[in-house]
Write a protein that holds these residues in place. Structure first.
Motif, short mmCIF file in Angstrom:
data_model
loop_
_atom_site.label_atom_id
_atom_site.label_comp_id
_atom_site.label_asym_id
_atom_site.label_seq_id
_atom_site.Cartn_x
_atom_site.Cartn_y
_atom_site.Cartn_z
N ARG A 120 0.95 -1.14 -0.09
CA ARG A 120 -0.04 0.04 0.07
C ARG A 120 0.76 1.21 0.20
O ARG A 120 1.91 1.34 0.57
N PRO A 121 0.46 2.22 -0.62
CA PRO A 121 1.15 3.66 -0.56
C PRO A 121 1.33 4.24 0.52
O PRO A 121 0.14 3.92 1.40
N VAL A 122 2.17 5.04 1.04
CA VAL A 122 2.08 5.74 2.16
C VAL A 122 2.17 7.26 1.66
O VAL A 122 2.81 7.82 0.79
N TYR A 123 1.93 8.33 2.74
CA TYR A 123 2.31 9.80 2.41
C TYR A 123 3.64 10.12 3.41
O TYR A 123 3.59 9.91 4.58
N PHE A 124 4.51 10.47 2.52
CA PHE A 124 5.81 10.97 3.48
C PHE A 124 6.31 12.65 3.22
O PHE A 124 6.31 12.97 1.84
N ARG A 125 6.00 13.25 4.25
CA ARG A 125 6.19 14.71 4.19
C ARG A 125 5.40 15.46 2.94
O ARG A 125 5.80 16.02 2.27
N LYS A 163 3.59 14.23 0.57
CA LYS A 163 3.65 13.68 -0.62
C LYS A 163 3.39 12.03 -0.78
O LYS A 163 3.82 11.55 0.04
N TRP A 164 2.43 11.70 -1.55
CA TRP A 164 1.91 10.36 -2.03
C TRP A 164 3.47 9.69 -2.56
O TRP A 164 3.92 9.98 -3.37
N THR A 165 3.58 8.45 -1.63
CA THR A 165 4.68 7.58 -2.01
C THR A 165 4.34 6.36 -2.64
O THR A 165 3.64 5.72 -1.74
N HIS A 166 4.85 5.98 -3.71
CA HIS A 166 4.73 4.44 -4.31
C HIS A 166 5.31 3.56 -3.19
O HIS A 166 6.52 3.76 -2.89
N ASN A 167 4.63 2.47 -3.00
CA ASN A 167 5.25 1.39 -2.22
C ASN A 167 6.46 0.84 -2.69
O ASN A 167 7.49 0.57 -1.88
N GLY A 168 6.81 0.80 -3.94
CA GLY A 168 8.00 0.31 -4.67
C GLY A 168 9.24 1.30 -4.12
O GLY A 168 10.18 0.89 -4.04
N TRP A 169 8.80 2.53 -4.31
CA TRP A 169 9.86 3.62 -3.82
C TRP A 169 10.24 3.48 -2.47
O TRP A 169 11.37 3.62 -1.86
N ALA A 170 9.18 3.50 -1.50
CA ALA A 170 9.35 3.06 -0.08
C ALA A 170 10.06 1.86 0.23
O ALA A 170 10.93 2.01 1.34
N ARG A 171 9.80 0.95 -0.43
CA ARG A 171 10.43 -0.34 -0.16
C ARG A 171 12.42 0.09 -0.20
O ARG A 171 12.81 -1.00 0.38
N GLY A 172 12.61 0.94 -0.87
CA GLY A 172 14.21 1.04 -0.93
C GLY A 172 14.43 1.87 0.26
O GLY A 172 15.98 2.17 0.45
N TRP A 173 13.80 2.33 1.26
CA TRP A 173 14.22 3.11 2.30
C TRP A 173 15.06 2.14 3.44
O TRP A 173 14.50 1.03 3.37
N GLN A 174 16.11 2.62 3.96
CA GLN A 174 16.94 1.86 5.10
C GLN A 174 15.59 2.05 6.21
O GLN A 174 14.93 2.88 6.50
N ILE A 175 15.98 0.99 7.22
CA ILE A 175 15.23 0.68 8.21
C ILE A 175 15.25 1.74 9.16
O ILE A 175 14.33 2.42 9.77
N ALA A 176 16.34 2.43 9.54
CA ALA A 176 16.79 3.61 10.28
C ALA A 176 16.12 4.85 9.85
O ALA A 176 15.47 5.34 10.64
N MET A 177 16.08 4.87 8.70
CA MET A 177 15.31 6.13 8.15
C MET A 177 13.74 5.83 8.40
O MET A 177 13.24 6.90 8.89
#
Length: 67
Positions: free
Chosen positions: A25-30, A32-46
């Motif tokens: 599912r997508p999330v809102y980050f700051r 802005k709508w963020t695709h889950n594929g993009w969000a999967r690239g985030w580091q755990i600490a971030m």
């Protein structure tokens, strides 16, 4: 320009944010709508840091008023 399809919902905790992204599912980050594929690239600490800072929100579909 196309109409927005998503709007921010409630703030997510780190575990809720991780579950939303893992479920595809997508999330809102700051704001802005963020695709889950993009969000999967985030580091755990971030992900944990941003969720604790309150900048990750649930994305919910916009309900249009049909008259």
């Amino acid at each position: 320009m196309s109409k927005r399809k998503w709007e921010p919902g409630r703030k997510l905790t780190p575990l809720e944010a991780m579950a939303e992204i893992a479920a595809g599912r997508p999330v809102y980050f700051r704001h802005k709508w963020t695709h889950n594929g993009w969000a999967r690239g985030w580091q755990i600490a971030m992900l944990i840091g941003c969720a604790n800072a309150g900048v990750i929100f649930e994305a919910k579909p916009i309900q249009e008023n049909v008259q």
